[in-house]
Design a protein around this motif. Sequence first.
Motif, mmCIF file in Angstrom:
data_model
loop_
_atom_site.group_PDB
_atom_site.id
_atom_site.type_symbol
_atom_site.label_atom_id
_atom_site.label_comp_id
_atom_site.label_asym_id
_atom_site.label_seq_id
_atom_site.Cartn_x
_atom_site.Cartn_y
_atom_site.Cartn_z
ATOM 1 N N HIS A 56 7.808 84.216 -52.147
ATOM 2 C CA HIS A 56 8.307 84.567 -50.932
ATOM 3 C C HIS A 56 8.647 86.345 -51.056
ATOM 4 O O HIS A 56 9.264 86.770 -51.759
ATOM 5 C CB HIS A 56 9.254 84.078 -50.339
ATOM 6 N N LEU A 57 8.066 87.011 -50.145
ATOM 7 C CA LEU A 57 8.564 88.403 -49.680
ATOM 8 C C LEU A 57 9.319 88.215 -48.367
ATOM 9 O O LEU A 57 8.842 87.979 -47.409
ATOM 10 C CB LEU A 57 7.377 89.360 -49.696
ATOM 11 N N THR A 58 10.614 88.789 -48.636
ATOM 12 C CA THR A 58 11.348 88.618 -47.311
ATOM 13 C C THR A 58 12.002 90.070 -47.131
ATOM 14 O O THR A 58 12.167 90.985 -47.737
ATOM 15 C CB THR A 58 12.574 87.816 -47.670
ATOM 16 N N GLY A 64 13.863 94.923 -48.724
ATOM 17 C CA GLY A 64 12.606 93.871 -49.057
ATOM 18 C C GLY A 64 12.822 93.436 -50.337
ATOM 19 O O GLY A 64 13.199 93.954 -51.273
ATOM 20 N N VAL A 66 11.439 90.469 -53.208
ATOM 21 C CA VAL A 66 10.338 89.443 -53.600
ATOM 22 C C VAL A 66 11.092 88.346 -54.489
ATOM 23 O O VAL A 66 11.836 88.427 -55.320
ATOM 24 C CB VAL A 66 9.405 90.122 -54.582
ATOM 25 N N SER A 109 14.892 87.076 -58.129
ATOM 26 C CA SER A 109 14.592 87.975 -57.154
ATOM 27 C C SER A 109 14.512 89.396 -57.325
ATOM 28 O O SER A 109 15.672 90.040 -58.200
ATOM 29 C CB SER A 109 15.656 87.681 -55.761
ATOM 30 N N ALA A 112 11.598 94.547 -53.493
ATOM 31 C CA ALA A 112 10.010 94.556 -53.148
ATOM 32 C C ALA A 112 9.515 95.789 -53.712
ATOM 33 O O ALA A 112 8.113 95.705 -53.879
ATOM 34 C CB ALA A 112 9.905 94.704 -51.564
#
Length: 247
Positions: A56-58, A64, A66, A109, A112
């Motif tokens: 998921h990229l949130t 941001g 990943v 995590s 991004a």
Amino acid sequence: MRRDMRELGGAWTRYQRHAFPTPSPDLAPYVERYWVVSWEYPEPYRQLIVPYPNVHLTFGGGRGIVNGVSSGHQVKVLTGVDGIFGVAFRPGCFRPFLGAPVSTITDRSIDATEVFPGDLPDPLDVPTVEDYLRRRRPEPDPRAAEVAEIVATIAATGRINRVDALAEYLGIGVRAVQRLFAEYVGIGPKWVIRRYRLREVTERLARGEPVDWAALAAELGYADQAHFTRDFRKMFGESPTHYAARY
């Protein structure tokens, strides 16, 4: 310990709003779905999150992130008025973006910008996020598409209950299947098979169907109810009957 009444009987729907926009056709080979969650909790709420084999990229809080595939359930504390915009990549299809085995970010995590350099999308809506992804879209990887279809077959085919059955279906060895999943999915085929078989349980609960737990365990390929309960608790963090109260 007394249970939070906001998690019982679907009460969470009074505090959260979910939307799942569909990706545009040109991004659909990579993106399974977008998800948008907003919440309003005057008092902190412990949200149970049970993973699927998606990276998921949130986006939220000006950052941001990943999120690699998580091997177990997580609990996120939600409080105040806030929300998240998420991109769920098709299993196997984040490998071309990452440029490395997806297993290297499992249970991790990362920022991004380590994968998607540059500014974050603003505003956080589907067109802007899709433009952000298009500008960073990698070269096609046929192997990624193959792996995505393999995972889709596991999800749709209840008869695949073991890794050796999957290997036989694919016509390759068990070790080759394991290496393929480490490279592209980020987690082993046994975990993926178990997760989708247990999904069938939660879907029945969500429909309000009565459940004969012993019969269901046998139907899903477990030797007995105890093995089924152990797997369920490991994945969801609670027993099947405790989880059923959420519905």
